[in-house]
Design an enzyme around this catalytic site. Structure first.
Site, PDB file in Angstrom:
ATOM      1  N   SER A   1      15.219  -0.203  17.396  1.00 18.17           N
ATOM      2  CA  SER A   1      15.036  -1.580  17.871  1.00 18.17           C
ATOM      3  C   SER A   1      14.042  -1.562  19.017  1.00 18.17           C
ATOM      4  O   SER A   1      13.897  -0.547  19.714  1.00 18.17           O
ATOM      5  CB  SER A   1      16.367  -2.152  18.363  1.00 18.17           C
ATOM      6  OG  SER A   1      16.177  -3.397  19.027  1.00 18.17           O
TER       7      SER A   1
ATOM      8  N   TYR B   1      23.997  -1.063  23.318  1.00 18.75           N
ATOM      9  CA  TYR B   1      23.055  -1.210  22.206  1.00 18.75           C
ATOM     10  C   TYR B   1      21.732  -0.526  22.525  1.00 18.75           C
ATOM     11  O   TYR B   1      21.196   0.233  21.710  1.00 18.75           O
ATOM     12  CB  TYR B   1      22.845  -2.692  21.917  1.00 18.75           C
ATOM     13  CG  TYR B   1      22.042  -2.978  20.674  1.00 18.75           C
ATOM     14  CD1 TYR B   1      22.626  -2.906  19.418  1.00 18.75           C
ATOM     15  CD2 TYR B   1      20.699  -3.332  20.754  1.00 18.75           C
ATOM     16  CE1 TYR B   1      21.893  -3.174  18.266  1.00 18.75           C
ATOM     17  CE2 TYR B   1      19.958  -3.602  19.624  1.00 18.75           C
ATOM     18  CZ  TYR B   1      20.561  -3.523  18.376  1.00 18.75           C
ATOM     19  OH  TYR B   1      19.823  -3.785  17.241  1.00 18.75           O
TER      20      TYR B   1
END
Length: 248
Positions: free
Chosen positions: A141, A154
Site C-alpha cells: 500500500s 496497517y
C-alpha cells in the site's frame, strides 16, 4: 506461458481488489484458485466466475492462521497440482489511535497482513520450485510510504510487506521465482460514479484508480516474459505520493 495456461491463486478474492483481479485473470482463461476468510463472499465470487465458464477452485482461508495456510496449500497441491502465480491480496486494518490500540488488535493486523503474506509466499514457492519457477505479487500500500493518523498497525504491516518482498526476491531467485509488490493508492471498489470531481482532480493522473489498474499490473508482474523484474515495489496511485501537499 500464456495467461490461459496459468494456474493463479488470489487470496482475499471475496471482495474488492481481489475479486476484480480474480475476474480479470479468469476472463483471460487462467485457472484461478480463490481464497477468502468470508465464506459467503467467496461463494459469490466463485459462482460469478463459474457461471461464465471459467475454471475455478475455491477454499475458505483465514491467512492469520498458519495451520490453515498449510492445509490450504496441501489442498492446492492435491486439487490443482501446480501453481504458476500467487497474488497475495488478503489484508485488513485497525483504525484506532495508538493510545488505544490493543496488543491483540496489533497482532491480528500484523499476523494477517505480514505473516500471512510470508507464509502464503513460502508455501506457494514450494509448489513453484517443483515446477520450475513462478511469480509472487504481494499487495502492499502507499501507506508503506505515507500515512494518515491512527493507521500504525496497517502502515507497519504494509511497510513490512515491501521489505519482505525484496528479501524473498533475493532468496527465491535461484529457483526462478520472481517476487514483486504493488502499492495501490486510492482504488475505488464501490460506486465509481459517485466520486466527486475534486476526488479525481487531486490526483496528478486526474482520476481515482480502479481495480483494473491493479489487475493490469498483476498481469505484467506475473508474465513469464518479464523475468528481469523482481524485488520491485510498483506504486500505482495516480501520482499522489509524488505530489507536495501544502495548505494555502
Amino acid at each position: 506461458m500464456a495467461v490461459d495456461q496459468q494456474y493463479v491463486m488470489i487470496t482475499g478474492a471475496g471482495a474488492g481488489i481481489g475479486r476484480e483481479v480474480a475476474w480479470a485473470y479468469a476472463s483471460k482463461g487462467a485457472t484461478v484458485i480463490l481464497t477468502d476468510k468470508n465464506a459467503e463472499s467467496l461463494a459469490q465470487t466463485t459462482e460469478r466466475l463459474r457461471s461464465g465458464g471459467q475454471r475455478v477452485f475455491s477454499q475458505v482461508l483465514d491467512v492469520s492462521d498458519p495451520a490453515a495456510i498449510a492445509a490450504c496449500f496441501a489442498w492446492v497441491r492435491e486439487s490443482a497440482g501446480r501453481l504458476d502465480a500467487l497474488i497475495n491480496n488478503a489484508g485488513l486494518g485497525a483504525w484506532k489511535s495508538p493510545y488505544d490500540l490493543e496488543v491483540d488488535e496489533w497482532d491480528y493486523v500484523l499476523n494477517t497482513n505480514l505473516r500471512g503474506t510470508f507464509l502464503c509466499a513460502r508455501e506457494a514457492a514450494k509448489l513453484m520450485r517443483a515446477s520450475g519457477g513462478g511469480a509472487i505479487v504481494n499487495l502492499a500500500s502507499t501507506r508503506a510510504l505515507m500515512s494518515e493518523p491512527n493507521s500504525e498497525a496497517y502502515a507497519a504491516s504494509k511497510g513490512g510487506i515491501v521489505a519482505l518482498t525484496h528479501a524473498l526476491a533475493v532468496s527465491l531467485g535461484p529457483d526462478l521465482i520472481r517476487v514483486n509488490a504493488i502499492s495501490p493508492g486510492w482504488i475505488e471498489t464501490g460506486d465509481y460514479g459517485a466520486l466527486r470531481p475534486i476526488d479525481h482532480a487531486q490526483h496528478p493522473a486526474q482520476r481515482v484508480g480502479n481495480p483494473d489498474d491493479i489487475a493490469r499490473a498483476c498481469f505484467y508482474l506475473t508474465d513469464p516474459a518479464n523475468d528481469f523484474v523482481t524485488g520491485t515495489n510498483l506504486v500505482i496511485d495516480g501520482g499522489m505520493t509524488r505530489k507536495m501537499m501544502y495548505e494555502e
